[in-house]
Write an enzyme that holds these catalytic residues in place. Structure first.
Site, PDB file in Angstrom:
ATOM      1  N   HIS A  35      -5.847   6.767  -2.562  1.00  0.00           N
ATOM      2  CA  HIS A  35      -6.691   5.695  -2.026  1.00  0.00           C
ATOM      3  C   HIS A  35      -7.786   5.294  -2.996  1.00  0.00           C
ATOM      4  O   HIS A  35      -8.358   6.121  -3.691  1.00  0.00           O
ATOM      5  CB  HIS A  35      -7.280   6.112  -0.674  1.00  0.00           C
ATOM      6  CG  HIS A  35      -6.243   6.102   0.392  1.00  0.00           C
ATOM      7  ND1 HIS A  35      -6.232   6.976   1.440  1.00  0.00           N
ATOM      8  CD2 HIS A  35      -5.142   5.322   0.538  1.00  0.00           C
ATOM      9  CE1 HIS A  35      -5.177   6.717   2.192  1.00  0.00           C
ATOM     10  NE2 HIS A  35      -4.495   5.726   1.667  1.00  0.00           N
ATOM     11  N   CYS A  53      -6.280  -3.453  -7.534  1.00  0.00           N
ATOM     12  CA  CYS A  53      -7.464  -3.740  -8.351  1.00  0.00           C
ATOM     13  C   CYS A  53      -7.141  -3.356  -9.801  1.00  0.00           C
ATOM     14  O   CYS A  53      -6.103  -2.738 -10.067  1.00  0.00           O
ATOM     15  CB  CYS A  53      -8.679  -2.954  -7.842  1.00  0.00           C
ATOM     16  SG  CYS A  53      -8.609  -1.198  -8.218  1.00  0.00           S
ATOM     17  N   HIS A  78       0.830  -1.204   0.000  1.00  0.00           N
ATOM     18  CA  HIS A  78       0.000   0.000   0.000  1.00  0.00           C
ATOM     19  C   HIS A  78       0.875   1.269   0.000  1.00  0.00           C
ATOM     20  O   HIS A  78       0.713   2.151  -0.842  1.00  0.00           O
ATOM     21  CB  HIS A  78      -0.911  -0.028   1.240  1.00  0.00           C
ATOM     22  CG  HIS A  78      -1.783   1.173   1.414  1.00  0.00           C
ATOM     23  ND1 HIS A  78      -3.116   1.171   1.084  1.00  0.00           N
ATOM     24  CD2 HIS A  78      -1.519   2.417   1.885  1.00  0.00           C
ATOM     25  CE1 HIS A  78      -3.642   2.361   1.347  1.00  0.00           C
ATOM     26  NE2 HIS A  78      -2.681   3.143   1.840  1.00  0.00           N
ATOM     27  N   GLU A  79       1.824   1.322   0.921  1.00  0.00           N
ATOM     28  CA  GLU A  79       2.660   2.522   1.018  1.00  0.00           C
ATOM     29  C   GLU A  79       3.533   2.688  -0.223  1.00  0.00           C
ATOM     30  O   GLU A  79       3.717   3.794  -0.713  1.00  0.00           O
ATOM     31  CB  GLU A  79       3.509   2.496   2.290  1.00  0.00           C
ATOM     32  CG  GLU A  79       2.702   2.521   3.602  1.00  0.00           C
ATOM     33  CD  GLU A  79       1.710   3.686   3.727  1.00  0.00           C
ATOM     34  OE1 GLU A  79       1.888   4.712   3.031  1.00  0.00           O
ATOM     35  OE2 GLU A  79       0.743   3.565   4.503  1.00  0.00           O
ATOM     36  N   CYS A 132      -6.377   0.418 -10.335  1.00  0.00           N
ATOM     37  CA  CYS A 132      -5.122   0.870  -9.738  1.00  0.00           C
ATOM     38  C   CYS A 132      -3.925   0.293 -10.498  1.00  0.00           C
ATOM     39  O   CYS A 132      -2.909   0.956 -10.661  1.00  0.00           O
ATOM     40  CB  CYS A 132      -5.054   0.491  -8.259  1.00  0.00           C
ATOM     41  SG  CYS A 132      -6.154   1.492  -7.233  1.00  0.00           S
TER      42      CYS A 132
HETATM   43 ZN   LIG Z   1      -2.626   5.054   2.237  1.00  0.00          ZN
HETATM   44 ZN   LIG Z   2      -7.754   0.074  -6.392  1.00  0.00          ZN
END
Ligand SMILES: [Zn+2]
Ligand SMILES: [Zn+2]
Ligand SMILES: Nc1ncnc2c1ncn2[C@@H]1O[C@H](COP(=O)(O)OP(=O)(O)OP(=O)(O)O)[C@@H](O)[C@H]1O
Ligand SMILES: [Mg+2]
Lengths: 454, 184
Positions: free
Chosen positions: B140, B165, B130-131, B168
């Site tokens: 986000h 996803c 994530h980071e 993204c």
């Molecule tokens: Zn974040």
């Molecule tokens: Zn996504």
């Protein structure tokens, strides 16, 4: 909705707070700007549109509450949240009174902040839909102060518009609170008599003698207490409209008197002899079944026909539920002005409750319910819990509820409180008088988070 | 070199096995070579005595000035509790569109308790990915299963998958293209 369109202004004197909060919000895709004091915040409010303001309570110069107060004058529709390092209830209450949506205690719980921003954004999206709806409907469904999209009511509007141009007597019929007086006023306003007076008399409120003198006036010494000559409502309504409300309640003697006036358009004051002629359009109203009163001999048939020249029937609200959302919009706009408190709309849940209600008191009952809710609502959106309308529950449901375990009652109660605070944990914990951690654990235990965000 | 570096910067000794799992997942998700970076230097000046936590923003600053400059990205992995001034804690932080990210296992569970290790490591991997996603400019995602969705609680960390996803991933590939081809 496109998150870039959500514009957030962070107002805090500490650079580290501004940076860290704006960075955090930008990662959600929102457009974020910062201001280091009240003055520059207000300058930014003058220049651009903002959706949300996060304002620090304690700042040199203008403090957070002052910023809030000024901000409301510039952009009343901005949702403001107060940030404070000092969790005092006083501050929170003052902030809420000044129209703050909520407050956050520094440092914030990440989940609480996240949920709060999400809620605000989705509520604003809802409000925007309502505003659009409002603009479209304004044009189509209005007759003076009345709104309705119901077919029968649309016919009433047409009839009222036509009738307004004539001088004929109008009889408005409908249950209590259906809008009989508003219709009467609308007809007056739409008529060539609009420049003249609109005089309303409630025939139910007074005794026979008092009502008689109220309507026709009296000469000096006509009865004990008649120390001076007094003009009556008929005279007062000269060249205008006289609204005789609750006409079904008048006594036989007055029925006869009234019949005479309607027949020859002239009358004498109580205790007088001089015949007075007036130019008055009569609109009468009642929530009684006049035809039945006639059949039962309680109401003069000849007077009924004199009054019933143009009958207007207002259907009860339960027969035109499609009007409920429209009326809510209209009434909230009026209430906001009257109460000096901006209420933007009702939540989906509240709308469901309002649509399900039977409204025995019709539009007046709806208005009263909204007024009460507007007083207790925490934010600018009325929630189901603010309404105080009990959902009709089946007997078995009610019994089961009463016999529920301690846990199920606790779960239900926590859920109600969370709905009331729109998921705000800090607020909910305060209401429940338990600490946040305990509340978190209970939410987890009862899986309330899933329900709440579902 | 031009790799993504996974750098243990924690207080305890490095958990090499865990770092290897993390490296592999990063490599898989970003389709970019990742390397475990063995370097004994540790961030200084990040501890806030008042809060008893480490300022993650200071960690990022330290990483940025101490990283090998030809690294594509660096993710610092630690076991100390992280915070940013406005929040009670963070699982990690990254420079949006920058080079550095940091994640902590402190609030994700225990890597040493055998019962918790698997779950904790899974969470750590998701937060690291994530980071790193942020360093590639991703913000986000509203898809609650996407690794880029905001996860302010363990429940939301657990609710998401460890991968990007479709949307993204497309955005990532576009951004990554500007970095050149890694496997030349
Ligand atoms: Zn974040
Ligand atoms: Zn996504
Ligand atoms: N169609 C409508 N659109 C907007 N507001 C309405 C409408 N109908 C009624 N109202 C509002 O509902 C309230 C009650 O209306 P009104 O006093 O005219 O009712 P009524 O029929 O005269 O009741 P009663 O028989 O009890 O005197 C008022 O506040 C009025 O403004
Ligand atoms: Mg009335």
């Amino acid at each position: 909705m496109n998150r870039e369109r959500v514009r957030i202004l962070v107002v805090d004197d500490e650079e580290i707070v501004r940076e860290s909060l704006s960075g955090w919000l930008e990662r959600d895709g929102y457009t974020v700007a910062t201001a280091q004091d009240g003055a520059s915040a207000l300058a930014r409010l003058h220049g651009e549109r903002w959706s949300i303001m996060l304002v620090d309570m304690k700042m040199p110069g203008m403090d957070g509450l002052q910023v809030l107060e000024e901000a409301r004058k510039i952009q009343p529709e901005v949702t403001a949240v107060i940030m404070t390092a000092y969790a005092t209830v006083d501050t929170a209450v003052t902030a809420m009174k000044l129209g703050a949506y909520d407050y956050l205690v520094k440092p914030f719980d990440p989940e609480e902040l996240s949920l709060m921003i999400q809620k605000i954004v989705s509520q604003q999206a809802l409000v925007r839909e309502n505003v659009l709806l409002r603009k479209v409907l304004k044009r189509e469904y209005h007759f003076r102060d009345l709104v309705s999209k119901n077919a029968a009511m649309q016919k009433v509007f047409d009839l009222a518009r036509t009738a307004a141009r004539s001088n004929s007597t109008i009889l408005v019929l409908g249950e209590s609170g259906t809008g009989k007086e508003v219709v009467a006023r609308a007809i007056h306003a739409e008529s060539p008599r609009a420049v003249g007076p609109f005089v309303a008399v409630s025939c139910a409120a007074l005794t026979e003698t008092l009502l008689e003198s109220e309507l026709f006036g009296h000469e000096r010494g006509a009865f004990t207490g008649a120390v001076a000559r007094q003009r009556g409502k008929f005279e007062a309504a000269h060249r205008g409209t006289l609204f005789l409300d609750e006409i079904g309640d008048i006594t036989p003697k007055l029925q006869l008197d009234l019949l005479r006036v309607l027949e020859d358009r002239r009358f004498t004051r109580v205790g007088g002899t001089e015949a007075i002629e007036v130019d008055v359009r009569i609109i009468a109203a009642t929530n009684r079944d006049l035809q039945r009163a006639v059949a039962e001999g309680a109401f003069r048939e000849d007077l009924f026909y004199r009054l019933n020249v143009i009958p207007i029937h207002l259907p009860p609200l339960r027969d035109r539920k499609e009007d409920v959302p429209l009326l809510i919009d209209d009434l909230l706009e009026k209430l906001s002005v009257e109460m000096g408190r901006h209420i933007e709309g009702v939540s989906h849940d509240a709308m469901a409750v309002l649509m399900a209600h039977d409204w025995p008191g019709n539009v007046r009952e709806l208005r009263n319910a909204l007024e009460r809710a507007a007083v207790v609502a925490a934010g600018t959106i009325i929630q189901a819990g603010d309404l105080g309308l009990v959902k009709p529950s089946t007997p078995t449901e009610a019994a089961a509820e009463q016999l529920g375990t301690l846990e199920s009652v606790e779960r239900q109660h926590i859920q109600t409180v969370l709905e009331h605070t729109r998921g705000n944990i800090t607020q909910a914990a305060r209401i429940l008088d338990i600490d946040r951690v305990t509340l978190y654990n209970k939410i987890k235990k009862y899986r309330l988070r899933e329900i709440e965000s579902a | 070199m031009h790799d993504i570096l996974v750098w243990w910067i924690g207080a305890q000794a490095a958990d090499e096995a865990a770092m290897e799992v993390l490296r592999q997942r990063v490599e898989d998700v970003f389709e970019w070579p990742a390397t475990c970076w063995h370097d004994e230097r540790r961030p200084t000046g990040t501890y806030d005595a008042g809060r008893g936590q480490h300022l993650s923003t200071a960690m990022l600053r330290w990483l940025n000035s101490h990283r090998p400059h030809d690294a594509a990205r660096v993710v610092g992995v630690t076991d100390v509790d992280l915070f940013i001034p406005i929040l009670t804690f963070v699982y990690g932080e990254a420079q949006l569109g920058g080079h550095c990210a940091v994640v902590s296992s402190a609030r994700l569970g225990s890597l040493t308790l055998p019962m918790q290790r698997q779950l904790t490591l899974g969470r750590l991997v998701k937060e690291a990915v994530h980071e790193l996603g942020h360093t590639f400019g991703l913000v986000h995602c509203r898809d609650g299963e996407c690794v880029m969705s905001r996860s302010p609680s363990l429940a939301s960390v657990d609710a998401k998958h460890g991968t990007l996803c479709g949307d993204c991933r497309l955005i990532y590939l576009e951004k990554a293209a500007s970095l050149g081809t890694p496997y030349e």
